[in-house]
Design a protein around this motif. Structure first.
Motif, PDB file in Angstrom:
ATOM      1  N   ARG A 639       0.968  -1.388  -0.153  1.00  0.00           N
ATOM      2  CA  ARG A 639       0.312   0.254   0.179  1.00  0.00           C
ATOM      3  C   ARG A 639       0.862   1.041  -0.392  1.00  0.00           C
ATOM      4  O   ARG A 639       0.481   1.942  -0.429  1.00  0.00           O
ATOM      5  N   GLU A 640       2.371   1.733   0.479  1.00  0.00           N
ATOM      6  CA  GLU A 640       2.862   2.155   0.555  1.00  0.00           C
ATOM      7  C   GLU A 640       3.474   2.678  -0.622  1.00  0.00           C
ATOM      8  O   GLU A 640       3.674   3.527  -0.616  1.00  0.00           O
ATOM      9  N   ILE A 645       4.567   5.435  -5.146  1.00  0.00           N
ATOM     10  CA  ILE A 645       4.829   5.782  -6.792  1.00  0.00           C
ATOM     11  C   ILE A 645       3.374   6.439  -7.415  1.00  0.00           C
ATOM     12  O   ILE A 645       3.919   7.363  -8.171  1.00  0.00           O
ATOM     13  N   GLN A 646       2.488   6.449  -7.479  1.00  0.00           N
ATOM     14  CA  GLN A 646       1.632   7.301  -7.822  1.00  0.00           C
ATOM     15  C   GLN A 646       2.177   8.679  -7.153  1.00  0.00           C
ATOM     16  O   GLN A 646       2.041   9.759  -8.724  1.00  0.00           O
ATOM     17  N   LYS A 647       1.873   8.746  -6.258  1.00  0.00           N
ATOM     18  CA  LYS A 647       2.025  10.204  -6.157  1.00  0.00           C
ATOM     19  C   LYS A 647       3.583  11.323  -6.858  1.00  0.00           C
ATOM     20  O   LYS A 647       3.630  12.340  -6.924  1.00  0.00           O
ATOM     21  N   LEU A 648       4.374  10.577  -6.395  1.00  0.00           N
ATOM     22  CA  LEU A 648       5.417  10.921  -7.415  1.00  0.00           C
ATOM     23  C   LEU A 648       5.681  11.068  -8.437  1.00  0.00           C
ATOM     24  O   LEU A 648       6.274  11.979  -9.545  1.00  0.00           O
ATOM     25  N   TYR A 649       5.300   9.837  -9.302  1.00  0.00           N
ATOM     26  CA  TYR A 649       5.574   9.757 -10.667  1.00  0.00           C
ATOM     27  C   TYR A 649       3.990  10.821 -11.473  1.00  0.00           C
ATOM     28  O   TYR A 649       4.293  11.421 -12.545  1.00  0.00           O
ATOM     29  N   ASN A 650       3.100  11.421  -9.794  1.00  0.00           N
ATOM     30  CA  ASN A 650       2.543  11.906 -11.036  1.00  0.00           C
ATOM     31  C   ASN A 650       3.725  13.474 -10.963  1.00  0.00           C
ATOM     32  O   ASN A 650       2.811  14.450 -12.088  1.00  0.00           O
ATOM     33  N   ILE A 701      -2.843   0.668 -11.488  1.00  0.00           N
ATOM     34  CA  ILE A 701      -2.713   1.129 -11.248  1.00  0.00           C
ATOM     35  C   ILE A 701      -1.281   2.164 -10.608  1.00  0.00           C
ATOM     36  O   ILE A 701      -1.002   3.295  -9.409  1.00  0.00           O
ATOM     37  N   ALA A 702      -0.372   2.020 -11.924  1.00  0.00           N
ATOM     38  CA  ALA A 702       0.757   2.929 -11.983  1.00  0.00           C
ATOM     39  C   ALA A 702       0.833   3.624 -13.256  1.00  0.00           C
ATOM     40  O   ALA A 702       1.799   3.731 -13.911  1.00  0.00           O
ATOM     41  N   SER A 703       0.044   4.217 -13.842  1.00  0.00           N
ATOM     42  CA  SER A 703      -0.518   4.106 -14.250  1.00  0.00           C
ATOM     43  C   SER A 703       0.405   5.964 -15.001  1.00  0.00           C
ATOM     44  O   SER A 703       0.754   5.759 -16.054  1.00  0.00           O
TER      45      SER A 703
END
Length: 804
Positions: A639-640, A645-650, A701-703
Motif C-alpha cells: 500500500r505504501e 509511486i503514484q504521487k511521485l510519478y504524477n 495502478i501506476a499509470s
C-alpha cells in the motif's frame, strides 16, 4: 635557398613540361637523369644500382628507403645542434612541413627550440588547422601563447566536462554530510577522499595540468578563463576547479607555476585543513599571516583568494569549525561575539560567499562581518546548541519518551532539560547588543509558547522539543536566514549535524521552519488538510537502536504514519520557487543519504514525508526520491509503495511535460545541459526501479509511471541491443501494459513480450484483489519472499553514481 621539386611544385613542373614538349619520352628520360640517382651524379653507387636492377627492385622503393634512413640520421643530428643551427634548419625545412614524410623534421626542430620558436612560424601553424592538430604538445603550448583563442577552444570542453562530472558533483553534494560527521570514518573511505587522492584520480584535472607544462603564461590564461566563467554563471564548482588546479600543480612540484600564484600558500594551508577536516589555532594563525601579507585592498589577489575559500569543500570545512567553536564557547559559558576564532572563521566564510560579487563587478574590497550575525544569530544558535548539549546529557530525552509523555500527560523531558538551562543560557544572551534579542529568553524558557513546533501538522510525528526562542527571537532567526548567506550556510550545516547525531527533535523543528519560511516568503498558502492518506514511509521500525528499542513498542496498526492530503497545486506552486535561495542540492542529497543510512521510520517521516515530498515537483528532489525508493522499496508495504509511486510519478510526469513545453517554446535557459543530464539520470533511475519492482504493479495502478516510460521509451531500451534489434523492438508497437523488464535478454525482449505481459497482468490481479484494510497484501508477501531470498547479495541500485 635552393628549390626542390617536392609535392605540388614537382607535379606542376612535370605537368607543364609534358604539356609543352613535343617529345615526352625524351623529357621523361632527361628528368630522371637530372633528379635521380645516376652513375654520373653518384659514380660510386653504380655497382649497387646495377645489382638492384638485376633484382628488379623499383627505384621508388630505393628512394623511399633512402629517405627513411637519411631522415633518421637527421633527427639524431638535431639533438646536437645549437640554437642558431636549429633556427637555420627550421627555415630550410618549414616549407615542407605539410608533407607527411618530412613533417617530423621541422616539428622536432621546433620542439628543441621550445620556448623560443620564432613567432612567424607559430602564427603560420595556428592558421593551418590540420598542421596545428598534428603539432606535439610542446609546440602547441607556444602556439596557445600567441593565439589565446585556440587555447580557449581547447580548455572550454575540459572545464565543462569537469563541472558536469557526475562523480565530482556527487562528491561535492556529499561533502556537507562528510564534513559534519563526528563519527569515525572507515579508513579506506577516508583515504579515497583525501584531497591529493581525489585530484590524482580526476583524469580531466590531470589533463588540464598537462596542458600547462611549466608555462605560467598558460596557467594565468586558464585562471582568467575560469574567473570569467565564474562571473557569468556563479557556479561554485569553478571555485573548486580554481583551488584544485593550483594544488594539482603543487602535487607535481611545478614551482615555475605555483610560485607565480599569490594565493598558493593560502590554498596549500587550506588543503591541509580539508585533509584533517579541522581548522585549529595553528592553521588559523597561518592563514591570518598569509592573508595579511598577500591580500591588499582593491587588489585582484583578493578575488583569487576569495575563490580559493569559496571552494565548496573549503566552505563546509569552515562552517563545521564554526559550529565546533560555538560548542566550545557554550561549554565555557562565554559570548560568541567575543571569541576571536569565531570572528575570523566567519570573516573567511563571508569572504568566500562574496567571491562571485567581487569577480563579477571587479570590485575587490575586504568584506566585514555584520554585527547582526555576531550579536543576533550566533547567540540564538548558541542557545540551541546549549539545549542540544543538555538534552544529550539527560537520559530521558529520547524521542519515544517525549512522545509518550506528551500524549500521556506525563512530564515532558524537554521541560526538565529547560529548567537546567536558566543560568547558562542567560550568560550567553544577556550581554548581546541590538538585533531584537530577548534578554530574558534564558530565564523564561518554559514561557516560550510561540515555538517552531507550532508549525507542525497535526498528523506529523508528535514532537515536543525544548524551545529557547520567543516569537521575536524566531523572527530574528528568520530575518538572519533570509538576509545573510552566512547564516543560511551555518543553519543548514547545523541541521545536517543534528541529523547525524539522530536528534529528530531539532531536525523536525528546523525543517518545518524552512518550509514555512519558504511559504511565507513567496506568499503561498498551504491548503488545510481535510483527509489523510497513507504515508509513503517504511512500515517496519528499526528497533536495533539501543536508545529506542527499550522504550518504543510498535504494532502494525500504529507503525503506519499518515500525512496530510493537501492539494498538489499547493506543492506545484513550489516548483516555481527558486529553492536554492533557501537550501541547495548538497543539503538535499545529504539529508537523503542520512535517511538511507539510518533506515528508521521516524527519520523517513520527518525528512521524506514532511519535507522533501512537499517539493516533489522539483527535478533534483524527484531524482533523490527515486533514489530513496530504490533503496527502500523492499521494506515498504504494498500500500505504501503504490502510494509513493503514484504521487511521485504524477509529479515527475507533470514537471517533465512542463519542461518539454518550455523547450518547444524556446524558453531554454543557460542550464539546459544540466537539466538534460538531470532528466537522463531520472530516466535511468526509473529504469532501475522498473527492473527491480515491476512485479508489484501494472499500468492501471501506476499509470503515471507507465506514461513516463512511454514518453521516454527509447531511453528504456536495453543498451545491449543492436540497432537492428532496437528497430525490430520498436516495430512491434507493443502496448504499454505489456512492458517487460529491461533485464531480459535481447532474445527475450524480441521474442517473448507476451510472457512478460502475463507476469504483470497476474501481478495486477493479486494487487487489486487485496482487501483495503489489510496491512500486507498477498502480493506483498510474495514480493517480500522474493526480496528475502536475495538478501545475501548487495542491492545494486547505483544510487550514488550520478547524484548532482
Amino acid at each position: 635557398m635552393d628549390e626542390f621539386l617536392i609535392g605540388n611544385l614537382g607535379s606542376e613542373k612535370i605537368l607543364t613540361s609534358l604539356s609543352t614538349t613535343t617529345y615526352p619520352l625524351q623529357f621523361i628520360s632527361q628528368f630522371q637523369q637530372e633528379n635521380g640517382i645516376t652513375k654520373k651524379s653518384l659514380p660510386n653507387v653504380s655497382p649497387v644500382l646495377n645489382l638492384l636492377d638485376l633484382h628488379q627492385i623499383p627505384r621508388g622503393d630505393l628512394y623511399l628507403n633512402l629517405l627513411t634512413s637519411l631522415k633518421k640520421d637527421l633527427l639524431l643530428k638535431i639533438n646536437t645542434l645549437n640554437k642558431n643551427e636549429l633556427e637555420k634548419l627550421l627555415e630550410q625545412t618549414f616549407p615542407y612541413i605539410g608533407f607527411e614524410e618530412l613533417q617530423e623534421i621541422p616539428m622536432n626542430v621546433m620542439k628543441r627550440l621550445t620556448p623560443e620558436v620564432p613567432v612567424a612560424f607559430l602564427l603560420k601553424l595556428a592558421e593551418a588547422e590540420e598542421l596545428y592538430e598534428q603539432c606535439p604538445i610542446e609546440v602547441k603550448r607556444q602556439i596557445w601563447i600567441v593565439n589565446e583563442e585556440l587555447f580557449k577552444e581547447k580548455i572550454k570542453p575540459l572545464i565543462t566536462q569537469y563541472i558536469e562530472d557526475s562523480v565530482l558533483i556527487q562528491d561535492m553534494n556529499e561533502q556537507l554530510l562528510l564534513s559534519s560527521s563526528t563519527t569515525t570514518v572507515d579508513p579506506l573511505f577516508a583515504v579515497s577522499h583525501l584531497p591529493s587522492k581525489r585530484r590524482e584520480n580526476n583524469m580531466v584535472l590531470q589533463e588540464m595540468v598537462e596542458l600547462f607544462g611549466k608555462s605560467s603564461e598558460l596557467y594565468q590564461m586558464f585562471i582568467n578563463q575560469v574567473k570569467r566563467l565564474f562571473s557569468e554563471s556563479g557556479n561554485y564548482l569553478l571555485c573548486n576547479l580554481r583551488a584544485e588546479i593550483l594544488m594539482a600543480i603543487h602535487d607535481k612540484s611545478i614551482s615555475e607555476i605555483y610560485d607565480t600564484d599569490a594565493s598558493h600558500n593560502i590554498a596549500w594551508c587550506l588543503d591541509a585543513c580539508i585533509r584533517d577536516n579541522t581548522l585549529d589555532a595553528r592553521r588559523i594563525k597561518e592563514i591570518q599571516t598569509n592573508l595579511s601579507s598577500s591580500v591588499h585592498q582593491n587588489s585582484s589577489i583578493l578575488g583569487d583568494t576569495a575563490m580559493v575559500f569559496a571552494n565548496p569543500i573549503a566552505v563546509n570545512c569552515i562552517v563545521r569549525n564554526i559550529l565546533i567553536q560555538l560548542k566550545e564557547v557554550v561549554k565555557r559559558k562565554q559570548i560568541p561575539k567575543d571569541d576571536e576564532s569565531i570572528k575570523f572563521l566567519t570573516y573567511l566564510l563571508v569572504l568566500a560567499l562574496k567571491s562571485h560579487e567581487m569577480i563579477k563587478e571587479s570590485k575587490y574590497k575586504i568584506p566585514h562581518v555584520k554585527k547582526h550575525i555576531l550579536q543576533t544569530f550566533y547567540p540564538l544558535l548558541a542557545t540551541q546548541i546549549l539545549d542540544d548539549i543538555t538534552r544529550e546529557q539527560t537520559p530521558t530525552t529520547s524521542l519515544s519518551s517525549s512522545t509518550a509523555n506528551a500524549s500521556g500527560g506525563g512530564t515532558n523531558p524537554a521541560n526538565i532539560s529547560s529548567t537546567n538551562l536558566n543560568s547558562s543560557s542567560s550568560t550567553i544572551i544577556k550581554d548581546t547588543v541590538g538585533g531584537g534579542i530577548n534578554s530574558t529568553a534564558g530565564t523564561n524558557v518554559n514561557k516560550s509558547s510561540s515555538t517552531l513546533l507550532s508549525m507542525s501538522s497535526s498528523t506529523s510525528p508528535v514532537l515536543e522539543p525544548t524551545s529557547l526562542m520567543s516569537l521575536s527571537e524566531f523572527q530574528d532567526l528568520e530575518n538572519c536566514y533570509l538576509k545573510y548567506e552566512v547564516c543560511k550556510k551555518i543553519t543548514l550545516s547545523y541541521i545536517i549535524n543534528r541529523a547525524l547525531d539522530k536528534d529528530l527533535l531539532s531536525v523536525d523543528r528546523y525543517l518545518k521552519f524552512i518550509y514555512k519560511l519558504i511559504l511565507q516568503d513567496n506568499n503561498i498558502t498551504e491548503s488545510t488538510p481535510n483527509t489523510t492518506i497513507q504515508s509513503p514511509t517504511v512500515s517496519s521500525v528499526d528497533t536495533t537502536n539501543s536508545e529506542t528499542s527499550n522504550t518504543t513498542t510498535t504494532t502494525p496498526s500504529t507503525a503506519t504514519t499518515t500525512i496530510p492530503s493537501t492539494e498538489d497545486s499547493t506543492y506545484e506552486k513550489l516548483s516555481n520557487v527558486d529553492i536554492y535561495n533557501y537550501f541547495g542540492n548538497d543539503f538535499i542529497q545529504s539529508m537523503v543519504s542520512q535517511v538511507l543510512q539510518v533506515k528508521e521510520q521516524r527519520f523517513n517521516s520527518i525528512i521524506i514525508d514532511s519535507f522533501l515530498f512537499k517539493f516533489r515537483f522539483l527535478p533534483f528532489i524527484q531524482k533523490q526520491l527515486i533514489r530513496y525508493l530504490l533503496e527502500n522499496h523492499s521494506r515498504m508495504s504494498q500500500r505504501e509503495f503504490i502510494h509513493f509511486i503514484q504521487k511521485l510519478y504524477n509529479s515527475v510526469l507533470s514537471t517533465y511535460r512542463k519542461q518539454q513545453q518550455q523547450s518547444t517554446e524556446g524558453n531554454n535557459n543557460i542550464n539546459n545541459n544540466v537539466n538534460k543530464k538531470l532528466w537522463d539520470d531520472i530516466v535511468h533511475s526509473t529504469r532501475l526501479l522498473i527492473d527491480k519492482t515491476s512485479q508489484r504493479y501494472n499500468e492501471k495502478i501506476a499509470s503515471s509511471l507507465f506514461e513516463f516510460y512511454k514518453l521516454n521509451q527509447k531511453q528504456f531500451l536495453s543498451p545491449t541491443l543492436t540497432n537492428q534489434q532496437q528497430q525490430q523492438h520498436s516495430q512491434l508497437s507493443q502496448p504499454i501494459d505489456k512492458m517487460v523488464s529491461p533485464t531480459l535478454s535481447s532474445s527475450e525482449l524480441i521474442s517473448t513480450p507476451s510472457s512478460a505481459s502475463s507476469v504483470l497482468i497476474n501481478t495486477a490481479s493479486n494487487i487489486t484483489s487485496a482487501p483495503p484494510s489489510s496491512t500486507e497484501s498477498p502480493m506483498e508477501t510474495s514480493s517480500n519472499n522474493t526480496n528475502n531470498s536475495n538478501n545475501n547479495t548487495p542491492m545494486d541500485t547505483t544510487s550514488d553514481s550520478n547524484w548532482d
